[in-house]
Design a protein around this motif. Structure first.
Motif, mmCIF file in Angstrom:
data_model
loop_
_atom_site.group_PDB
_atom_site.id
_atom_site.type_symbol
_atom_site.label_atom_id
_atom_site.label_comp_id
_atom_site.label_asym_id
_atom_site.label_seq_id
_atom_site.Cartn_x
_atom_site.Cartn_y
_atom_site.Cartn_z
ATOM 1 N N VAL A 1 0.864 -1.179 0.000
ATOM 2 C CA VAL A 1 0.000 0.000 0.000
ATOM 3 C C VAL A 1 0.900 1.228 0.000
ATOM 4 O O VAL A 1 1.515 1.553 1.009
ATOM 5 N N GLU A 2 0.986 1.880 -1.135
ATOM 6 C CA GLU A 2 1.803 3.083 -1.263
ATOM 7 C C GLU A 2 3.181 2.884 -0.648
ATOM 8 O O GLU A 2 3.569 3.565 0.295
ATOM 9 N N ASN A 3 3.913 1.909 -1.116
ATOM 10 C CA ASN A 3 5.272 1.624 -0.658
ATOM 11 C C ASN A 3 5.363 1.070 0.761
ATOM 12 O O ASN A 3 6.454 0.929 1.290
ATOM 13 N N ASN B 1 -6.229 1.351 8.958
ATOM 14 C CA ASN B 1 -7.677 1.182 8.806
ATOM 15 C C ASN B 1 -7.944 0.121 7.753
ATOM 16 O O ASN B 1 -7.240 0.063 6.749
ATOM 17 N N VAL B 2 -8.969 -0.675 7.991
ATOM 18 C CA VAL B 2 -9.316 -1.684 6.998
ATOM 19 C C VAL B 2 -10.824 -1.819 6.949
ATOM 20 O O VAL B 2 -11.493 -1.682 7.963
ATOM 21 N N LYS B 3 -11.370 -1.994 5.741
ATOM 22 C CA LYS B 3 -12.811 -2.213 5.660
ATOM 23 C C LYS B 3 -13.141 -3.146 4.490
ATOM 24 O O LYS B 3 -12.323 -3.347 3.593
ATOM 25 N N LEU B 4 -14.362 -3.681 4.560
ATOM 26 C CA LEU B 4 -14.833 -4.611 3.559
ATOM 27 C C LEU B 4 -15.956 -3.918 2.806
ATOM 28 O O LEU B 4 -16.917 -3.438 3.412
ATOM 29 N N GLU B 5 -15.827 -3.834 1.474
ATOM 30 C CA GLU B 5 -16.876 -3.213 0.680
ATOM 31 C C GLU B 5 -17.157 -4.082 -0.512
ATOM 32 O O GLU B 5 -16.274 -4.311 -1.336
ATOM 33 N N ALA B 6 -18.374 -4.597 -0.592
ATOM 34 C CA ALA B 6 -18.801 -5.431 -1.715
ATOM 35 C C ALA B 6 -17.797 -6.557 -1.959
ATOM 36 O O ALA B 6 -17.381 -6.811 -3.088
ATOM 37 N N GLY B 7 -17.389 -7.204 -0.847
ATOM 38 C CA GLY B 7 -16.499 -8.353 -0.991
ATOM 39 C C GLY B 7 -15.047 -7.987 -1.231
ATOM 40 O O GLY B 7 -14.202 -8.870 -1.341
ATOM 41 N N ARG B 8 -14.725 -6.705 -1.346
ATOM 42 C CA ARG B 8 -13.340 -6.277 -1.543
ATOM 43 C C ARG B 8 -12.768 -5.748 -0.230
ATOM 44 O O ARG B 8 -13.476 -5.117 0.566
ATOM 45 N N VAL B 9 -11.484 -5.998 -0.037
ATOM 46 C CA VAL B 9 -10.818 -5.522 1.165
ATOM 47 C C VAL B 9 -10.095 -4.223 0.829
ATOM 48 O O VAL B 9 -9.355 -4.154 -0.156
ATOM 49 N N LEU B 10 -10.308 -3.187 1.650
ATOM 50 C CA LEU B 10 -9.675 -1.890 1.422
ATOM 51 C C LEU B 10 -8.828 -1.493 2.630
ATOM 52 O O LEU B 10 -9.242 -1.686 3.773
ATOM 53 N N ILE B 11 -7.682 -0.930 2.356
ATOM 54 C CA ILE B 11 -6.820 -0.450 3.433
ATOM 55 C C ILE B 11 -6.801 1.071 3.396
ATOM 56 O O ILE B 11 -6.634 1.679 2.339
#
Ligand code: SRM
Ligand SMILES: Cc1cc2nc3c(=O)[nH]c(=O)nc-3n(C[C@H](O)[C@H](O)[C@H](O)COP(=O)(O)OP(=O)(O)OC[C@H]3O[C@@H](n4cnc5c(N)ncnc54)[C@H](O)[C@@H]3O)c2cc1C
Ligand code: SF4
Ligand code: FES
Lengths: 840, 123
Positions: B33-35, B109-119
């Motif tokens: 994630v961004e280096n 921070n981490v979240k789940l949106e429509a089955g995708r994992v986002l940091i």
């Protein structure tokens, strides 16, 4: 020639120790210290005794000494550093330096609680703070300390000594959460409450309030809505390193504060050093005086051309709080892999003792003591001296032999770590006439630092006896109240197939790095299951999870099986060309095969594709499984050989390869009594005789060597293999986690004779079962690497990033001899990626 | 001067990483994630945690390859991760080391949106 100019910022305990050490070196420097406090260095550790009457003299640095040493004192606060011109400023006064030493200590952390600026709120760090507390207490009845750590309890005791009703408020669910464990915390709470101090744990302070806008503290309000009335509040919520000068002048500081230093105590600026509580070494800040003193001595040595290095320190502490003794030392929370805990609670005397032992119970790693710390020094010395224990329980349980344990400490054992005094030095001082603790102090300086070694010093003087009782358990970990053997039996009898079933029926929580691999190993022993099967892979230690041995930099080593140490020229060439192609460091192992180091996670499948194509299989160097069956060349070539030991070794290695066990298994076969294969140091070792083979069992090399026992003589091939089958399966069923066969046998009631009854005479009637289990293993064996290469889903996990094909840029190799090795940390101090600090 | 506690939210940038299914249950993966290397873990209830992949004790980027688990703290189970190198354990919620309370893993921070994992990274 002018002497080098050293400027020291901070005249605390560590800054003073540095001056003292430098004076002892006999070399001359031009030294200036900058001191913002109103006194020369004093003993902060015993700060609380300032409230005693008469108040003891706490001073360490004396004007006369400093004058005699030629040390100049600048009274004031250093305000900035100009690194380019090498000057330190105190206001507009300028001090030029060749070498600058930061010994600025730390400041008490005050959380941003509303009301923290009211009258009657204090911190507890300096003589000045104590003066203010004393003054305010004269018009107060109640005092609350926020923070139930070491200093908080001490502060509460001080408030009580000032005649106030004292309370301690702690956010965590127990007092002294850093030092003591749950049971110790309970005992401590009871003892503190017995002294009339209110203890409020698991309380988070929402605000400090006053009444009628008086501006004076009137009480605390907690997050749960409750309140506590009080006239004054003392914050003791931890310390923060004073790194502001370093930060402002661009010297590297840690993510969470602290001035980054290397093993020479040097900061990122080669002319600037930092020691004591302000320094961050290997990611750690030491809030204790002993490590600070060590840094001070190391720095004095470094500056006078010496080779000493600071290599980290132990966080052992012992204190007496209001008459309650508390101590924690070494690995007090049993973090060492395989560590076992043993505890003893005496509710009558109010003492709690816990010791942490190595997996085989022969080494003391750490412990926690509450209520009775008389053995603290002895225990710490046992940890440091790495003494081999035969009966660890005697360290904590009632025994009339306590004196023997103490007497058994070697002369080299370190008794006083503050002043570096060994047992030998104290014994010498006693022989030279020191007859009490004061005499030992004068003669050796032992016990003049933190004082933690006083009891042991006295013990060395006259050993005394202790009397108590015992509670011991061998549970796998906090998630299962079962031993490994019990777990094994339950899984076998109930046919559990995965971790969730076992945890759901017999455990609690989510499991951990101890019970997960243990259950995975049991499932593998029982069902010969593929170790990377969905749901099993996350249970495995990283080595098993990626089927290779993780090295210190996160790369892996690769060890193909070379059964019996036998390898063809083509095989060697194949290994050589793979190593060359992937740039791997190669070495012959102590197990008669070749190890290739430095493979990146994403390279492993490619390396194995080539090795398997060349006819190799996994060597299971990563598993708690059969490692190698070493061989000697035997009758096929050797003029003394009486059997074909190499052929037997190859046969045995192929039979037992991949067998998962409580710990790794090793074997060897020698072709005659000269024993060139060292079979008597193996879990099962075979030595050829004129009439067949002698079988030896439960030998061990490694940390605690044990000669194997002769189990049976002159066996024919078939009987030999039958006995080994039974022996191994019996071990797998009954041993503890990470217990080698040697320790398993030593702990077995009845010993080798009993083992013979079970294996040879089938006294338990289980031999048919054991043999069938082994047959199942032999039939179902598959090379895990071959299986993995055929499984695209598993192959996809051999990537460093889930979302990128890039490599880990933290892996750096350095040329060494004709190959390479991972870079050492000190070689890249300049470029640590984690130390980017945003100034906000 | 900065304190160790970041209270006010700065700008959070979210980066899309992978499908939830790419993270093994009760296990982890490493993401770029961004280096920065971020280890992401998934509980049996599909709760997600994200911490720095850099083990401050061994100084290697390995946390995602550690064993995920829990330990009792304050009478409740807290999720933890054990480094595969020297088995140091960390609280996944706070990043704090259980071995040395002054050592932390950075928490993301981490979240789940429509089955995708986002940091989410606070810069
Ligand atoms: C590679 C090798 C050293 C070498 O360069 O020669 C080696 C390397 C390691 N040994 Fe060993 N041992 C190696 C032969 C030995 C031997 C000699 C032998 O097998 O004949 C011994 C003494 C014999 C014995 O075990 O009784 C040995 C006793 C140990 C021990 C102590 C075991 C004990 O019971 O006291 C450990 C620690 C442990 O297992 O807990 C250990 C642990 C290790 C570990 C796994 C440490 C670790 O966790 O990283 C090393 C990893 C190797 C790797 O990354 O590939 N190694 N180790 C040898 C590999 C042999 C092989 O081909 O598989
Ligand atoms: C009440 C109490 C009890 C303790 N009990 C124990 C114990 O039982 N065992 C134990 O091991 N440890 C104990 N400690 C901790 C121990 O006192 C410290 O570890 C030790 O004092 C650290 O030494 P230091 O020189 O690094 O810092 P300090 O002793 O804090 O000295 C730093 C000095 O630098 C000065 N300074 C900072 N910045 C500047 C500047 N810009 N200009 C000029 N001067 C500056 C400060 O004013 C201070 O005088 C205790 C501490 C306290 C407060
Ligand atoms: S043990 Fe030694 S002497 Fe005997 S066969 Fe092997 S190599 Fe020869
Ligand atoms: S160990 Fe600190 S004074 Fe001896």
């Amino acid at each position: 020639m002018a002497h080098q100019a050293i400027v020291v910022i901070g005249n605390g305990m560590v800054g003073h120790k540095f001056l003292e050490s430098l004076m002892g070196s006999g070399q001359h420097f031009d030294i200036t210290i900058i001191n913002e406090e109103a006194h020369l260095a004093y003993d902060r550790v015993h700060l609380s005794s300032y409230f005693e009457t008469p108040a003891p003299d706490l001073s360490l640095g004396r004007a006369a000494d400093y004058e005699a040493w030629g040390v100049k004192v600048a009274w004031g606060k250093a305000s900035s550093i100009d690194r380019e011109t090498k000057n330190v400023y105190v206001g507009d006064q300028r001090f030029a330096y060749d070498i600058l030493v930061l010994a600025t200590g730390s400041f008490p952390f005050v959380p941003p609680v509303p009301g923290k600026d009211l009258n009657g709120v204090f911190v507890y760090r300096t003589l000045e703070d104590l003066d203010k507390i004393r003054n305010y207490s004269q018009n107060s009845k109640t005092g609350v300390v926020i923070g139930g750590g070491l200093l908080g309890l001490e502060a509460a005791g001080a408030l009580k000594n000032l005649g106030l009703t004292a309370h301690v408020v702690e956010f965590a669910p127990r007092l002294m959460p850093v030092q003591v464990d749950e049971a110790g915390g309970k005992m401590l709470k009871r003892k503190i409450e017995d002294m009339g101090i209110g203890v409020h744990v698991a309380k988070s302070t929402e605000c400090i309030f006053d009444t009628d806008d008086s501006g004076n503290v009137a009480g605390l309000k907690f997050a749960d809505g409750q309140t506590l009335e009080t006239d004054m509040v003392v914050f003791s919520a931890g310390i923060r390193p004073r790194d502001e000068l370093a930060r402002a002048s661009g010297i590297e500081v840690g993510e969470r504060g602290g001035i980054v230093i290397n093993d020479s105590c040097r900061t990122s600026d080669p002319s600037i050093y930092a020691i004591g509580e302000c320094a961050l070494h290997s990611g750690r800040i030491y809030g204790l005086v002993a490590p600070g003193y060590t840094m001070a001595r190391v720095l004095a040595d470094v500056l006078t051309g010496g080779e000493q290095r600071f290599e980290g320190a132990d966080l052992s502490t012992k204190l007496k709080l209001l008459g309650v003794d508390v101590a924690s030392f070494g690995d007090s929370f049993a973090k060492t892999p395989g560590a076992e805990e043993m505890s003893f609670i005496d509710p009558i005397k109010g003492s709690y003792k816990k010791i942490v032992l190595s997996s085989d119970g022969t080494k003391l790693l750490g412990g926690v003591l509450v209520g009775d710390t008389s053995d603290y020094g002895m225990l710490v010395a046992q940890v440091q001296a790495n003494t081999v224990l035969t009966n660890p329980a005697e360290l904590i349980v009632p025994s009339f032999d306590g004196a023997r344990v103490k007497a058994a400490l070697p002369n080299s054992a370190m008794i006083c770590s503050c002043e570096n005094v060994s047992k030998g030095a104290i014994v010498t001082a006693i022989r030279d006439g020191a007859s009490d603790l004061a005499g030992i102090k004068t003669a050796t300086k032992a016990c003049t630092g933190c004082g933690g070694c006083a009891a042991l010093c006295k013990d060395v003087l006259n050993a005394e006896l202790v009397a108590m009782g015992q509670i011991v358990n061998n549970y796998v970990c906090e998630h299962f109240e079962l031993s490994r053997q019990e777990l094994y039996d339950i899984i076998r009898v109930r046919h559990y197939q995965n971790f969730d079933q076992v945890l759901g029926h017999h455990g609690n929580g989510e499991g951990c790095e101890v019970c997960k691999p243990a259950v995975a190993s049991i499932l593998a022993s029982l069902y010969e299951e593929y170790v990377l099967k969905d749901g099993l892979e996350v249970l495995q230690d990283t080595n098993d999870r990626f089927l290779a041995n993780m090295q210190r930099d996160g790369t892996y080593s690769v060890v193909p099986r070379m059964a019996g140490g036998e390898v063809t020229p083509e095989g060697l060439i194949a290994v050589g060309s793979v190593a060359k192609k992937y740039g791997l460091y190669t070495k012959l192992t102590g197990g008669q095969r070749v190890d290739m180091f430095g493979a990146r996670l994403e390279q492993l499948p490619f390396i194995w594709q080539e090795l398997i194509a060349a006819g190799f299989e996994s060597g299971h160097a990563y598993g708690k499984a059969l490692r190698t069956v070493k061989s000697c060349v035997g009758s096929t070539w050797c003029r003394y050989g009486v059997q074909d030991s190499t052929a037997m070794a190859v046969l045995l290695e192929n039979r037992y390869k991949g067998l998962r066990a409580p710990h790794k298994l090793k074997s060897a076969v020698s072709g005659c009594t000269r024993e060139c294969a060292e079979a008597q140091s193996k879990d099962f070792g075979i030595i050829a005789t004129e009439r067949g083979y002698n079988l030896f069992v439960c030998g061990n090399g490694g940390m605690k060597p044990r000669h194997a026992d002769l189990f049976a003589s002159d066996l024919d091939d078939e009987t030999l293999i039958r006995y080994i089958d039974r022996f191994l399966m019996f071990y797998i069923r009954t041993a503890d986690r990470l217990q080698r066969t040697s320790v398993w046998l030593e702990k077995m009631p009845g010993g080798i004779e009993y083992l013979r009854q079970v294996i040879v005479k089938d006294s338990l009637g289980i031999c048919a079962e054991l043999e069938a289990d082994m047959e199942k293993h032999v039939q179902n064996y598959q090379c895990e690497w071959a299986a993995t290469l055929e499984n695209p889903e598993k192959m996809a996990t051999f990537k460093h990033f889930v979302n990128s094909d890039l490599q880990d840029d933290n892996i750096v190799f350095v040329k060494d001899r004709d190959q390479h090795r991972p870079i050492y940390d000190f070689e890249r101090l300049e470029a640590l990626p984690m130390l980017n600090i945003a100034n906000n | 001067m900065s304190t160790a506690i970041a209270t006010k939210p700065l700008e959070t940038t979210w980066t899309d990483i992978c499908n939830l299914e790419q993270i093994p249950v009760a296990g982890g993966v490493n993401a770029l994630v961004e280096n920065t290397q971020v280890a992401i873990f998934r509980t049996r209830e599909n709760k997600l945690f994200a911490v720095s992949n850099f083990d401050p004790f061994s100084k290697a980027n390995v946390m995602s390859r550690g064993i995920f688990g829990s330990t009792k703290r304050d009478g409740r189970d807290v999720y933890k991760i054990a480094s595969p190198i020297l088995k140091n354990t960390f609280d996944l919620e706070t990043g704090q080391s259980f071995d040395d309370l002054s050592v932390f893993l950075r928490v993301f921070n981490v979240k789940l949106e429509a089955g995708r994992v986002l940091i989410g990274v606070l810069w």
